[in-house]
Design an enzyme around this catalytic site. Structure first.
Site, mmCIF file in Angstrom:
data_model
loop_
_atom_site.group_PDB
_atom_site.id
_atom_site.type_symbol
_atom_site.label_atom_id
_atom_site.label_comp_id
_atom_site.label_asym_id
_atom_site.label_seq_id
_atom_site.Cartn_x
_atom_site.Cartn_y
_atom_site.Cartn_z
ATOM 1 N N THR A 133 0.838 -1.192 0.000
ATOM 2 C CA THR A 133 0.000 0.000 0.000
ATOM 3 C C THR A 133 0.874 1.244 0.000
ATOM 4 O O THR A 133 1.910 1.282 0.672
ATOM 5 C CB THR A 133 -0.909 0.024 1.238
ATOM 6 O OG1 THR A 133 -1.788 -1.106 1.190
ATOM 7 C CG2 THR A 133 -1.734 1.303 1.311
ATOM 8 N N SER A 135 2.135 5.171 -2.267
ATOM 9 C CA SER A 135 2.371 5.793 -3.570
ATOM 10 C C SER A 135 3.382 5.042 -4.420
ATOM 11 O O SER A 135 3.347 5.133 -5.646
ATOM 12 C CB SER A 135 2.833 7.241 -3.369
ATOM 13 O OG SER A 135 4.005 7.282 -2.568
ATOM 14 N N ASP A 190 6.333 -4.012 -1.637
ATOM 15 C CA ASP A 190 5.785 -2.844 -0.946
ATOM 16 C C ASP A 190 6.863 -1.774 -0.803
ATOM 17 O O ASP A 190 8.064 -2.047 -0.924
ATOM 18 C CB ASP A 190 5.276 -3.250 0.442
ATOM 19 C CG ASP A 190 4.212 -2.301 0.984
ATOM 20 O OD1 ASP A 190 3.946 -1.270 0.335
ATOM 21 O OD2 ASP A 190 3.639 -2.607 2.052
ATOM 22 N N GLY A 191 6.409 -0.554 -0.544
ATOM 23 C CA GLY A 191 7.331 0.551 -0.302
ATOM 24 C C GLY A 191 7.700 0.638 1.164
ATOM 25 O O GLY A 191 7.345 -0.220 1.980
ATOM 26 N N ASP A 193 8.856 3.841 4.366
ATOM 27 C CA ASP A 193 9.031 5.259 4.694
ATOM 28 C C ASP A 193 10.476 5.575 5.070
ATOM 29 O O ASP A 193 10.929 6.701 4.885
ATOM 30 C CB ASP A 193 8.089 5.646 5.840
ATOM 31 C CG ASP A 193 6.628 5.438 5.461
ATOM 32 O OD1 ASP A 193 6.215 5.961 4.414
ATOM 33 O OD2 ASP A 193 5.906 4.732 6.201
ATOM 34 N N GLY A 204 4.106 2.285 7.487
ATOM 35 C CA GLY A 204 2.842 2.614 8.119
ATOM 36 C C GLY A 204 2.435 4.059 8.007
ATOM 37 O O GLY A 204 1.446 4.473 8.608
ATOM 38 N N GLY A 206 1.026 5.301 5.612
ATOM 39 C CA GLY A 206 -0.293 5.270 4.984
ATOM 40 C C GLY A 206 -1.352 4.591 5.826
ATOM 41 O O GLY A 206 -2.497 4.434 5.377
ATOM 42 N N GLU A 212 -0.143 -4.895 6.267
ATOM 43 C CA GLU A 212 1.110 -5.045 5.511
ATOM 44 C C GLU A 212 2.017 -6.066 6.189
ATOM 45 O O GLU A 212 2.562 -6.974 5.528
ATOM 46 C CB GLU A 212 1.818 -3.690 5.412
ATOM 47 C CG GLU A 212 1.143 -2.715 4.458
ATOM 48 C CD GLU A 212 1.746 -1.320 4.503
ATOM 49 O OE1 GLU A 212 1.549 -0.557 3.541
ATOM 50 O OE2 GLU A 212 2.424 -0.990 5.504
ATOM 51 N N LYS A 230 14.380 7.847 0.775
ATOM 52 C CA LYS A 230 13.957 7.047 1.930
ATOM 53 C C LYS A 230 15.131 6.373 2.645
ATOM 54 O O LYS A 230 14.929 5.740 3.687
ATOM 55 C CB LYS A 230 12.956 5.976 1.479
ATOM 56 C CG LYS A 230 11.753 6.535 0.718
ATOM 57 C CD LYS A 230 10.957 7.503 1.564
ATOM 58 C CE LYS A 230 9.805 8.128 0.793
ATOM 59 N NZ LYS A 230 8.795 7.181 0.375
#
Length: 352
Positions: A133, A135, A190-191, A193, A204, A206, A212, A230
């Site tokens: 989840t 961008s 997944d991305g 932060d 997290g 988002g 996740e 990041k």
């Protein structure tokens, strides 16, 4: 002589007008005026002359204006009748060297690069795929949808980690299931932060950290996709650490978290507004897809012991889960201004 302008100073058409007669130029003048631009100019100028020097203007004013206008008219005609000097041929200017500076890719372009590469490198037909989840993960989901639609990938089933991702996947006609049907995943993408040199993550931002972690911990390969912004030396200062808690006695749980030795000194802030951002954007408490609240921990210094913090947070009553993903990353794909690099399994040692 007073009262009216003297007529000898005016041209023939003015005198004819005064006498009440229609004035016509001689045919020879009319013919020559078609060929002579200076005569055409003079005729055009007489229109102005008629409007200014009709009979009835005081003598002195008319005389002064007539002399001034006649002088300007004669100089104009003479100027127009004078042939132009022969101009020198122009020499073409030498082309200037223009330096073209390559435009740096935008952050969204970098996210798209790693999102597409993760699917191209790690997803094969017949796999169960975890869909992250955020961008960056958005572009991985987009790429998976493209390859399924083109027939390049078949027999794929995916597990989304949020309502937002589920809706995107359904719009792309990606077959879906949950952990209830498939507990083991071939790959999850997944991305993140924040990513430290040990490939530990903060996730997290988002608001989907619980789902996740539940999905990605069950994947044989968890592939992390980020842009170079990041990357960090230590987790904490660059991005608040989210902790998902139960709504029951949430302020008590918030204070308990802030007093944990491993996160001592942090500022614990209850997330307000939308759960999908840690920036306050509403007056109501943010609620996750699971009906829980989120506390964001703001640090001024890096977390000294990430493993200890993960353990203490997880063992706190009232905490559902936290955004520290430790020892889970199989590979981190990083997009930067100088291209794409890969850290972890099959890649190089962390360079940041």
């Amino acid at each position: 002589m007073t009262g009216h302008a003297t007529l000898f100073a005016a041209p023939p058409e003015a005198r004819a007008r005064h006498a009440g007669k229609e004035f016509r130029e001689p045919s020879s003048v009319r013919a020559s005026s078609k060929r002579r631009p200076d005569i055409q100019l003079a005729r055009a100028s007489r229109v102005e002359f008629r409007s200014r020097y009709l009979v009835g203007i005081p003598d002195r004013t008319a005389a002064a204006d007539i002399m001034s206008f006649a002088a300007s008219l004669s100089s104009t005609v003479a100027l127009r009748a004078t042939p132009l000097a022969k101009s020198k041929p122009r020499v073409a200017a030498k082309p200037r060297a223009v330096s073209v500076r390559a435009m740096a890719p935008t952050q969204d372009e970098l996210k798209k690069l790693v999102g597409y590469k993760s699917v191209d490198d790690h997803v094969e037909s017949g796999m169960v795929v975890g869909l992250g989840t955020g961008s960056t993960a958005y572009f991985a989901v987009e790429r998976l949808g493209q390859k399924i639609a083109s027939g390049e990938l078949t027999d794929i089933v995916a597990i989304p980690t949020s309502v937002r991702t589920k809706e995107q996947a359904e719009s792309l006609k990606i077959p879906l299931c949950t952990l209830n049907e498939k507990s083991i995943l071939d790959v999850a993408i997944d991305g993140a932060d924040e990513v430290d040199p040990d490939l530990a993550l903060v996730k997290g931002g988002g608001g989907a950290l619980l789902r996740e972690k539940m999905v990605e911990v069950m994947a044989k390969k968890f592939v992390v996709i980020v842009d170079e912004s990041k990357l960090c030396k230590g987790l904490g200062p660059g991005f608040p650490l989210p902790v998902e808690i139960t709504p029951f006695c949430h302020m008590h749980t918030l204070r308990t978290i802030a007093d944990l030795p491993s996160v001592k000194g942090c500022e614990a802030v209850l997330r307000m507004g939308s759960s999908s951002t840690n920036k306050p954007d509403g007056d109501e408490i943010a609620v996750t897809d699971n009906g829980n609240y989120i506390v964001d921990l703001h640090f001024k210094e890096p977390i000294k012991d990430v493993n200890a913090a993960a353990s203490e947070l997880k063992n706190t009553v009232g905490v559902v889960d936290h955004g520290l993903f430790v020892g889970m990353s199989y590979q981190v794909i990083v997009a930067g201004s100088d291209g794409i690099k890969v850290a972890g399994t099959g890649g190089e040692k962390a360079w940041w």
